[in-house]
Write an enzyme that holds these catalytic residues in place. Structure first.
Site, PDB file in Angstrom:
ATOM      1  N   VAL A  73      40.697  45.409  41.229  1.00  0.00           N
ATOM      2  CA  VAL A  73      41.652  44.597  42.071  1.00  0.00           C
ATOM      3  C   VAL A  73      41.348  43.118  41.814  1.00  0.00           C
ATOM      4  O   VAL A  73      42.226  42.037  41.462  1.00  0.00           O
ATOM      5  CB  VAL A  73      41.489  44.645  43.429  1.00  0.00           C
ATOM      6  N   TYR A  74      39.967  42.514  41.834  1.00  0.00           N
ATOM      7  CA  TYR A  74      39.623  41.273  41.491  1.00  0.00           C
ATOM      8  C   TYR A  74      40.124  40.987  40.080  1.00  0.00           C
ATOM      9  O   TYR A  74      40.622  39.542  39.764  1.00  0.00           O
ATOM     10  CB  TYR A  74      37.917  41.193  41.425  1.00  0.00           C
ATOM     11  N   ALA A  75      39.676  41.656  38.947  1.00  0.00           N
ATOM     12  CA  ALA A  75      40.196  41.467  37.860  1.00  0.00           C
ATOM     13  C   ALA A  75      41.946  41.097  37.566  1.00  0.00           C
ATOM     14  O   ALA A  75      42.297  40.155  37.147  1.00  0.00           O
ATOM     15  CB  ALA A  75      40.153  42.489  36.823  1.00  0.00           C
TER      16      ALA A  75
END
Length: 278
Positions: free
Chosen positions: A162-164
């Site tokens: 999700v961060y990526a």
């Protein structure tokens, strides 16, 4: 604005501590006209504003705004106050960001993990920039927008899907905005996209720097970002191995890249011991 921000108005998100505060300290030291600090952590923000105000000794107006950039309405209200109090910023640093847990994607929670990460990391910089860009363009004087992306937005990595995704969205929007401004003839407004690897701020506590990409010291990153911002540099990749990884990803077959860079360099195991904080 080629050498300092003396006389300029700056707005920094995520400014209560860490690198956000360090950017603000740099602005005060250089004699900025005003430094506007945005953060959701009210107590820490108040302390930072008070301490910076003492350092400024009246030369720089330091003003804090408690803003949760995950809320578009809060951004709009704070932007209205900024325009009323100081006018349009000359420099906007979209620094606020969050990262959620050491988990595979199917172990994340859509409400607690996915939504806030996308709101803060990907959408908030767009909303903030949209509030001030029309005036930055119209007044015709040099302006800077700095968007703090991540190397994670250029290279997939387990346990941070999700961060990526949020940083890939930010990276893509930021560079597209740069191109749009140039194409439309608004070259006085420059956009700098920053894609660092892990930084030792506590946000990625426990993460291990892969081979050729050691965990970066925040002072080093702030110095490089500041210089890139002043020069209107389009892209800052830190360390240089981030650029190498992108090149290898483009020329190597996926399975070979996974084996050589992902596993061999330790990239795909770098988040295994992550503990972190927001």
């Amino acid at each position: 604005m080629a050498r300092t921000v003396r006389g300029a108005n700056l707005l920094i998100t995520g400014a209560a501590g860490g690198m956000g505060r360090m950017y603000a300290e740099r602005a005060v030291a250089e004699g900025a006209a005003s430094v506007m600090l945005w953060d959701r952590a009210a107590a820490a923000l108040a302390r930072t504003a008070d301490e910076l105000g003492q350092q400024a000794k009246g030369r720089t107006r330091v003003r804090s705004y408690v803003v949760d950039v995950a809320e578009p309405g809060a951004i709009a209200k704070a932007a209205h106050k900024v325009r009323r109090d100081h006018g349009t910023p000359d420099v906007l640093i979209n620094n606020a960001g969050i990262v959620r847990g050491n988990a595979y994607f199917w172990e994340t929670d859509s409400g607690d993990d996915v939504r806030p990460t996308m709101l803060v990391n990907a959408l908030a910089p767009m909303y903030v920039a949209r509030e001030f860009l029309p005036a930055m363009i119209a007044r015709g004087r040099p302006a800077r927008i700095v968007n703090i992306g991540s190397a994670a937005g250029t290279l997939a990595n387990p346990r941070m899907a999700v961060y990526a995704a949020s940083k890939a969205a930010l990276n893509g929007w930021s560079d597209s905005l740069r191109l749009e401004l140039a194409q439309a003839g608004h070259r006085h407004v420059t956009v700098t996209t920053v894609t660092p690897s892990y930084i030792a701020t506590g946000m990625f506590q426990g993460a291990r720097g892969p081979i050729l990409a050691p965990v970066l010291e925040p002072e080093y990153v702030v110095e490089r970002v500041w210089r890139a911002m002043l020069a209107g540099r389009p892209l800052l990749e830190l360390p240089a191995s981030v650029r190498l990884s992108r090149a290898l990803r483009a020329i190597l077959p996926t399975r070979v890249f996974d084996r050589v860079v992902g596993d061999g360099f330790g990239v795909y195991r770098s988040m295994e011991r992550f503990t972190g904080r927001d």
